[in-house]
Design an enzyme around this catalytic site. Structure first.
Site, PDB file in Angstrom:
ATOM      1  N   HIS A 123       0.879  -1.178   0.000  1.00 22.31           N
ATOM      2  CA  HIS A 123       0.000   0.000   0.000  1.00 22.31           C
ATOM      3  C   HIS A 123       0.916   1.227   0.000  1.00 22.31           C
ATOM      4  O   HIS A 123       2.017   1.171   0.545  1.00 22.31           O
ATOM      5  CB  HIS A 123      -0.826  -0.061   1.285  1.00 22.31           C
ATOM      6  CG  HIS A 123      -1.903   0.968   1.403  1.00 22.31           C
ATOM      7  ND1 HIS A 123      -1.655   2.254   1.784  1.00 22.31           N
ATOM      8  CD2 HIS A 123      -3.239   0.881   1.221  1.00 22.31           C
ATOM      9  CE1 HIS A 123      -2.797   2.920   1.835  1.00 22.31           C
ATOM     10  NE2 HIS A 123      -3.778   2.118   1.502  1.00 22.31           N
ATOM     11  N   ASP A 200       3.536  -4.546   7.999  1.00 20.53           N
ATOM     12  CA  ASP A 200       2.278  -3.812   7.898  1.00 20.53           C
ATOM     13  C   ASP A 200       1.165  -4.854   8.022  1.00 20.53           C
ATOM     14  O   ASP A 200       0.919  -5.633   7.095  1.00 20.53           O
ATOM     15  CB  ASP A 200       2.245  -3.084   6.547  1.00 20.53           C
ATOM     16  CG  ASP A 200       0.873  -2.507   6.234  1.00 20.53           C
ATOM     17  OD1 ASP A 200      -0.085  -2.752   6.988  1.00 20.53           O
ATOM     18  OD2 ASP A 200       0.764  -1.810   5.199  1.00 20.53           O
ATOM     19  N   GLN A 203      -4.035  -5.484   6.869  1.00 24.36           N
ATOM     20  CA  GLN A 203      -5.023  -6.422   6.300  1.00 24.36           C
ATOM     21  C   GLN A 203      -4.864  -7.820   6.886  1.00 24.36           C
ATOM     22  O   GLN A 203      -5.417  -8.790   6.338  1.00 24.36           O
ATOM     23  CB  GLN A 203      -4.876  -6.493   4.766  1.00 24.36           C
ATOM     24  CG  GLN A 203      -5.117  -5.180   4.054  1.00 24.36           C
ATOM     25  CD  GLN A 203      -6.560  -4.693   4.159  1.00 24.36           C
ATOM     26  OE1 GLN A 203      -7.469  -5.418   4.548  1.00 24.36           O
ATOM     27  NE2 GLN A 203      -6.778  -3.435   3.815  1.00 24.36           N
ATOM     28  N   CYS A 364      -4.732   2.560  -3.605  1.00 24.60           N
ATOM     29  CA  CYS A 364      -3.466   3.080  -3.030  1.00 24.60           C
ATOM     30  C   CYS A 364      -2.306   2.145  -3.309  1.00 24.60           C
ATOM     31  O   CYS A 364      -1.406   1.979  -2.473  1.00 24.60           O
ATOM     32  CB  CYS A 364      -3.589   3.325  -1.532  1.00 24.60           C
ATOM     33  SG  CYS A 364      -4.810   4.531  -1.082  1.00 24.60           S
TER      34      CYS A 364
END
Ligand code: PMP
Length: 407
Positions: A123, A200, A203, A364
């Site tokens: 992202h 990250d 999700q 994104c």
């Protein structure tokens, strides 16, 4: 006994609405999830009974608000299996968590000629902060490409890793393709070269196991709003060995120890990284969201969502002219597609007319769209309250749009 997953839908008041006179089919969960009544009530209860500024007050409400806020820090630590709540820093979301590390770690540990590795599956929030940090520090920005299945090639990663690499930043799950990256292996490979890894988890934290100690991640970032909590709150987990050496990101109240005209010393962790009045109410909401998720058996929840994803992918694959992007061995909660002859944007608008909420565009992730040489996709994405009926409605809706356009 754990809560029945099929009972979840009734906990989300927004899902009983109609949109364009049709029952809402909400399949935009990767952008943000809906909130259960318990989360909405927790925020309202906080403002109705407890609201006060935290840490600095000694009156009853300030003490209660502080206890509630710090209680959520413990809850998050336990949700992530962090060894200490001091490793949990509240932020505005994944974006701020990544920026915190990019600025602070960058300033402390990255100099001219060093290298940072991200992946092409990121992202923009876990891409641009590193790209800009490299520009500031004079470092080189390296990108692991993805292959025709939408997976990262670990051999490429090994080759990019050098004695100049200072950090690797990778998502666990791609928000655009749903690829579940082999994050444990990526961490192992990076650590074998003594390089820390930021994961990250935006999700992943709501869909997959989330044990930062088992994963051995150096940093782990996520947003509350994608896991049934309010917008405006997120988390950065970090290993103390790094957080203690990193300078503050923002400065002001709370993050200081002593302030004189010539010298400023900093507060202990995690407060060193929480300058100013935090978003107390939404942190309380995050705590309620974790309580909500914890009612379920997580393995069952994961199996339910995996079954739903397979069901949805099979339905979509059967639609003539529909192309699904990526074919990773392990995919989570994301159905990315286009239909031949129909712009992704138009398909989104026409599905909305049928009460079906999906997202269209680049999500994104311009590097992914550029690699696929497409302007964008339609993305349906799942949460625990989705059902097979939602996916039936999606497939049926797409077929009706195709009939309408190709008439
Ligand atoms: N990383 C990933 C993988 C995401 O899906 C998102 C949100 N779409 C972000 C980072 C950014 O999250 P936020 O906008 O909540 O900061």
């Amino acid at each position: 006994m754990s809560k029945d997953i099929l009972s979840a839908r009734a906990d989300f008041p927004i899902l009983t609405q109609t949109v364009n006179d049709l029952p809402l089919v909400y399949l935009d969960n990767a952008a943000t999830t809906q909130k259960p009544q318990s989360v909405i009530d927790a925020i309202s209860h906080y403002y109705s009974t407890t609201n006060a500024n935290i840490h600095r007050g000694n009156h009853t409400l300030a003490v209660q608000a502080t206890q509630a806020y710090e209680g959520v820090r413990k809850k998050v630590a336990s949700y992530l299996n962090a060894s200490s709540p001091d490793q949990i820093i509240f932020t505005r979301g994944t974006t701020e968590s990544v920026n915190l590390v990019a600025y602070s770690f960058g300033q402390a540990f990255v100099k001219e000629g060093d290298e940072i590795i991200v992946s092409q599956l990121e992202h923009h929030s876990n891409y641009v902060p590193w790209e800009l940090m490299c520009q500031r520090q004079g470092a080189t920005f390296r990108v692991i490409p993805f292959d025709e299945n939408g997976e990262l090639n670990l051999q490429d990663f090994r080759e990019l890793l050098t004695d100049k690499t200072r950090l690797v930043a990778i998502n666990h799950v791609s928000n655009s393709l749903g690829t579940v990256n082999p994050i444990e292996e990526i961490v192992r490979i990076a650590h074998s070269a003594n390089v820390p890894v930021l994961v990250d988890g935006a999700q992943a934290v709501q869909h997959l196991p989330h044990d930062v100690q088992a994963l051995d991640a150096d940093f782990y970032a996520f947003s509350g709003h994608k896991m049934y909590a309010p917008m405006g709150v997120g988390v950065l987990y970090g290993k103390k060995e790094w957080l203690e050496k990193m300078p503050p990101f923002q400065s002001g109240g709370e993050m200081i120890d002593e302030v004189t005209p010539t010298r400023v010393t900093f507060n202990v962790l995690p407060y060193k990284f929480e300058a100013g009045t935090p978003n107390v109410a939404d942190v309380i909401g995050l705590g309620a969201a974790i309580d909500y998720i914890n009612q379920f058996d997580f393995a069952q929840l994961q199996a339910y969502e995996e079954d739903l994803l397979t069901y949805g992918l099979d339905l979509l694959k059967a639609i003539p002219g529909l192309k699904i992007y990526g074919n990773p061995k392990h995919r989570s909660a994301i159905l990315p597609f286009n239909v031949e002859g129909i712009q992704h944007y138009d398909l989104g608008i026409l599905l909305d007319a049928k009460g079906i909420a999906v997202r269209t565009g680049q999500h994104c992730t311009q590097p992914i769209m550029d690699a696929l040489q497409i302007p964008g996709t339609v993305r349906a994405s799942l949460a625990l309250y989705n059902t097979r009926e939602d996916l039936d409605a999606l497939a049926h809706g797409i077929q009706r749009v195709i009939r309408l356009i190709k008439r």
